[in-house]
Each structure stands twice: as structure tokens, then as C-alpha cells.
Design an enzyme around this catalytic site. Structure first.
Site, PDB file in Angstrom:
ATOM      1  N   GLY A 131      34.871  39.239  47.592  1.00  0.00           N
ATOM      2  CA  GLY A 131      34.514  38.919  46.468  1.00  0.00           C
ATOM      3  C   GLY A 131      36.130  38.298  45.589  1.00  0.00           C
ATOM      4  O   GLY A 131      37.164  38.763  46.200  1.00  0.00           O
ATOM      5  N   PHE A 132      35.782  37.991  44.401  1.00  0.00           N
ATOM      6  CA  PHE A 132      36.977  37.259  43.604  1.00  0.00           C
ATOM      7  C   PHE A 132      37.883  38.274  43.526  1.00  0.00           C
ATOM      8  O   PHE A 132      39.247  38.198  43.897  1.00  0.00           O
ATOM      9  CB  PHE A 132      36.329  36.827  42.212  1.00  0.00           C
ATOM     10  CG  PHE A 132      37.488  36.209  41.189  1.00  0.00           C
ATOM     11  CD1 PHE A 132      38.509  35.674  41.795  1.00  0.00           C
ATOM     12  CD2 PHE A 132      37.350  36.682  39.995  1.00  0.00           C
ATOM     13  CE1 PHE A 132      39.177  35.295  40.654  1.00  0.00           C
ATOM     14  CE2 PHE A 132      37.971  36.391  38.896  1.00  0.00           C
ATOM     15  CZ  PHE A 132      39.225  35.656  39.241  1.00  0.00           C
ATOM     16  N   ILE A 133      37.696  39.464  42.721  1.00  0.00           N
ATOM     17  CA  ILE A 133      38.609  40.378  42.421  1.00  0.00           C
ATOM     18  C   ILE A 133      39.276  41.011  43.706  1.00  0.00           C
ATOM     19  O   ILE A 133      40.354  41.507  43.862  1.00  0.00           O
ATOM     20  CB  ILE A 133      38.249  41.444  41.303  1.00  0.00           C
ATOM     21  CG1 ILE A 133      38.039  40.704  40.045  1.00  0.00           C
ATOM     22  CG2 ILE A 133      39.065  42.585  41.300  1.00  0.00           C
ATOM     23  CD1 ILE A 133      37.147  41.464  39.081  1.00  0.00           C
ATOM     24  N   TYR A 193      22.422  45.079  33.863  1.00  0.00           N
ATOM     25  CA  TYR A 193      23.765  45.084  34.590  1.00  0.00           C
ATOM     26  C   TYR A 193      24.469  46.203  33.896  1.00  0.00           C
ATOM     27  O   TYR A 193      24.936  46.874  34.489  1.00  0.00           O
ATOM     28  CB  TYR A 193      24.263  43.774  34.455  1.00  0.00           C
ATOM     29  CG  TYR A 193      25.541  43.548  34.776  1.00  0.00           C
ATOM     30  CD1 TYR A 193      26.052  43.952  36.079  1.00  0.00           C
ATOM     31  CD2 TYR A 193      26.462  43.522  33.839  1.00  0.00           C
ATOM     32  CE1 TYR A 193      27.582  43.921  36.470  1.00  0.00           C
ATOM     33  CE2 TYR A 193      28.123  43.347  34.097  1.00  0.00           C
ATOM     34  CZ  TYR A 193      28.544  43.630  35.297  1.00  0.00           C
ATOM     35  OH  TYR A 193      29.732  43.561  35.643  1.00  0.00           O
ATOM     36  N   LYS A 226      26.081  49.933  35.390  1.00  0.00           N
ATOM     37  CA  LYS A 226      27.533  50.220  35.474  1.00  0.00           C
ATOM     38  C   LYS A 226      27.939  51.382  34.560  1.00  0.00           C
ATOM     39  O   LYS A 226      28.584  52.112  35.123  1.00  0.00           O
ATOM     40  CB  LYS A 226      28.279  48.711  35.292  1.00  0.00           C
ATOM     41  CG  LYS A 226      28.035  47.687  35.957  1.00  0.00           C
ATOM     42  CD  LYS A 226      28.379  47.976  37.384  1.00  0.00           C
ATOM     43  CE  LYS A 226      29.881  47.697  37.416  1.00  0.00           C
ATOM     44  NZ  LYS A 226      30.315  47.928  38.923  1.00  0.00           N
TER      45      LYS A 226
END
Length: 332
Positions: free
Chosen positions: A10-12, A153, A157
Site C-alpha cells: 500500500g501507499f503508506i 469506515y 477504525k
């Protein structure tokens, strides 16, 4: 040290793995290479990690597959686990709620079960500024009550934070959850505004500007976020709180914002993009979408007190860095 990073493609996760490898650590990544967005970009990120770093290995599996996760975790024998894998996307959760229950709740439950069994020195996990939901008092502080999520979402979280605290209390795993604030930068996600705006402007197409352009965000450059995570990895929750701490009275558990505390107006963000691209965007102004908030604004006081650091890269630096990567990667 040995790190296990979920969501490594993923991006991070990609940026974090690259930083850890550059520092000489051993890293095992876990990723299922989901098709939520362009899988080719995930493979390209992973190729950078695999080609240039002998200390990296990726396990291709779903966190929902508990036996496979346990096998990979036991083989990796990590000192530190950083759990980034999740079904992302605020708006996507409105039409595809089942993906968030499966990935975010069940997947995180399996991570916590593995931590219970294998007892890493420190478990860190990603949350989101969306957890603050309908809160209006700014800046958002970790000690604020956050009980009005606006999307599933955000709700999932927030639930993982509570799950993490319960496991930390019951089984003694030192745990840090961090809330991210609108992360952007090179190798970013195609479903996020900066990527979509750049692609549209270069194609001479109009960009959709929600909230009539009057929204603001505490934009966090990805390198700053990674710096915060790395520093927090070495800041294991103990028994001595600092001022404004979220250290639990009954568990080695802490919740920390990772944001700079310097929100920017959306139109200023677009303006920096126009300057970096050398062309003006055609804009279609639209009302706010369901689940959106007018503003995000992090208090960075706790992060700074714990690590001596807070994100500081301005959008005037971060946005051109993304554009330079985009031009090179896509030959634009």
C-alpha cells in the site's frame, strides 16, 4: 530489528518498509494485492522493495485467513509489528460496507490474536482522523470523546482502537494506535484527490471540487508520517504518562495523532497543484458528499511530547514532490 508490516504494498506501507530497510532492519511485508485500486501500482511498489533490498520478503495473503497469518507471523518472528492493512476509502464504504467489516474488523481481530499468541515487543496499528466524526472543536485532540462516526469506515477504525485496548489490557501487549490525517505524496493512491486532480488536469478535464471548495484538511506528507511512525515504534507505552497523554490506566496502550496541526484550504491545495503542473484546472464545484467533514485539524502536541517531532512539510513542497513522481512514473 525484525519488523512485520501489514499492507506493505500500500501507499503508506511501501514508504514505511523502504525507510525501515534503508535503516538496516529486516522486514516481512504482508499484502493481498487487492484490486480496490490499480494493482499494477501495488506491484510496482513491491518491486522496488524486492529488487533493491535483500532484507525484504513479502507474504501474499489475506488477514482474514488466520492460519496463514499465524504461519507467516511465526516464521517472521518480528520484534515490532506495524498493522497498516485495511479497506480504505470513506466514500467506498457507503456502497460496500461488507468489505470494511471483513478487512478492518475481522482482519484486525486476527492480527490481535496473533499478537496475543506471539507477544511482539510493540504492536502499532493505523487508525484515522475520520474517527473524530462529527466533532467540531478544533484542533482534534486524542483525549476528545469521539463517538459520532459519519461512515462505516470511521466506525470500523474506531472499533479497532477499542479492540486493541482490550487485548492490550488482557494480554499485556504494548500497543500504540495512531490516527492519520489526509496523507499524500509520491506513490499515492489513485482514488485520492491529489492523484485524481493531477490525472484530470493533465488530460484537460474538469476536476470535481466538493464542498464548493470551502473544505480544509490537515494534509500530511507521507515522509513526515513515516518519520512519526518510526519514532513511535521506539516509544513503547509504559507507566509514565506525559502531559496530555492517552496512556491507559489499565493497559500498556496509547492513542496518538500523526498530523502537523496546520490545516490548508482545499483551494490552496489545488493552487499548489496548478503551479506544479504549470496549468490552471477546470473546476466543477459540488456540494459536500455524504460522510465528508468540513475540516480536519490535528493537535500534534502528544506526538511532539513523546517523540520530539511533528510533521512540518508544507503543501508547497509536498505537492510538487508528488507531481514530479507522477510525471516520471507515468511519463506524463
Amino acid at each position: 530489528m525484525r519488523f512485520l508490516v501489514t499492507g506493505s504494498a500500500g501507499f503508506i506501507g511501501f514508504h514505511l518498509c523502504r525507510r525501515l530497510l534503508a535503516e538496516g532492519h529486516q522486514v516481512v511485508g504482508i499484502d493481498n494485492f487487492s484490486d480496490y485500486y490499480d494493482v499494477a501500482l501495488k506491484h510496482a511498489r513491491n518491486a522496488v522493495l524486492e529488487t533493491h533490498h535483500n532484507a525484504f520478503k513479502v507474504e501474499r495473503l489475506n488477514l482474514e485467513d488466520q492460519p496463514e497469518l499465524s504461519r507467516a507471523w511465526e516464521a517472521a518472528a518480528p520484534d515490532v509489528v506495524i498493522h497498516l492493512a485495511a479497506q480504505a476509502g470513506v466514500r467506498y464504504s457507503i456502497d460496500h460496507p461488507e468489505a470494511y467489516v471483513s478487512s478492518n474488523l475481522v482482519g484486525t481481530f486476527h492480527v490481535l490474536e496473533a499478537a496475543r499468541r506471539f507477544q511482539p515487543k510493540h504492536l502499532l496499528a493505523a487508525s484515522t482522523s475520520s474517527a473524530y466524526g462529527a466533532n467540531t472543536e478544533m484542533p482534534f485532540r486524542e483525549t476528545d470523546k469521539a463517538v459520532h462516526p459519519l461512515t462505516l469506515y470511521a466506525a470500523t477504525k474506531s472499533a479497532t482502537e477499542l479492540m486493541g485496548h482490550s487485548y492490550s489490557h488482557l494480554f499485556g501487549v504494548p500497543t500504540t494506535f495512531f490516527r492519520f490525517f489526509t496523507v499524500y505524496g509520491p506513490w499515492g493512491r489513485p482514488d485520492m484527490a491529489l492523484f485524481k486532480f493531477t490525472k484530470a488536469i493533465l488530460a484537460d478535464e474538469a476536476i470535481e471540487v466538493y464542498g464548493e471548495g470551502e473544505m480544509s484538511r490537515d494534509f500530511t506528507f507521507v515522509d513526515d508520517l513515516v518519520e512519526g511512525i518510526v519514532r513511535l515504534a521506539g516509544t513503547i507505552p509504559g507507566t509514565r504518562p506525559v502531559e496530555g497523554d492517552t496512556l491507559s490506566p489499565v493497559a500498556p496502550f496509547r492513542l496518538v495523532n500523526v498530523g502537523g496541526g496546520a490545516p490548508s484550504n482545499l483551494m490552496d491545495y489545488i493552487g499548489e497543484l496548478e503551479k506544479a503542473l504549470g496549468r490552471e484546472a477546470k473546476k466543477t464545484f459540488l456540494p459536500m458528499q455524504d460522510g465528508d467533514v468540513r475540516a480536519t485539524f490535528a493537535s500534534a502536541n502528544l506526538l511532539e511530547a513523546l517523540t520530539g517531532y511533528k510533521p512540518s512539510t508544507p503543501i508547497s513542497v509536498g505537492v510538487p514532490a508528488f507531481v514530479a513522481w507522477y510525471r516520471e512514473h507515468y511519463g506524463a
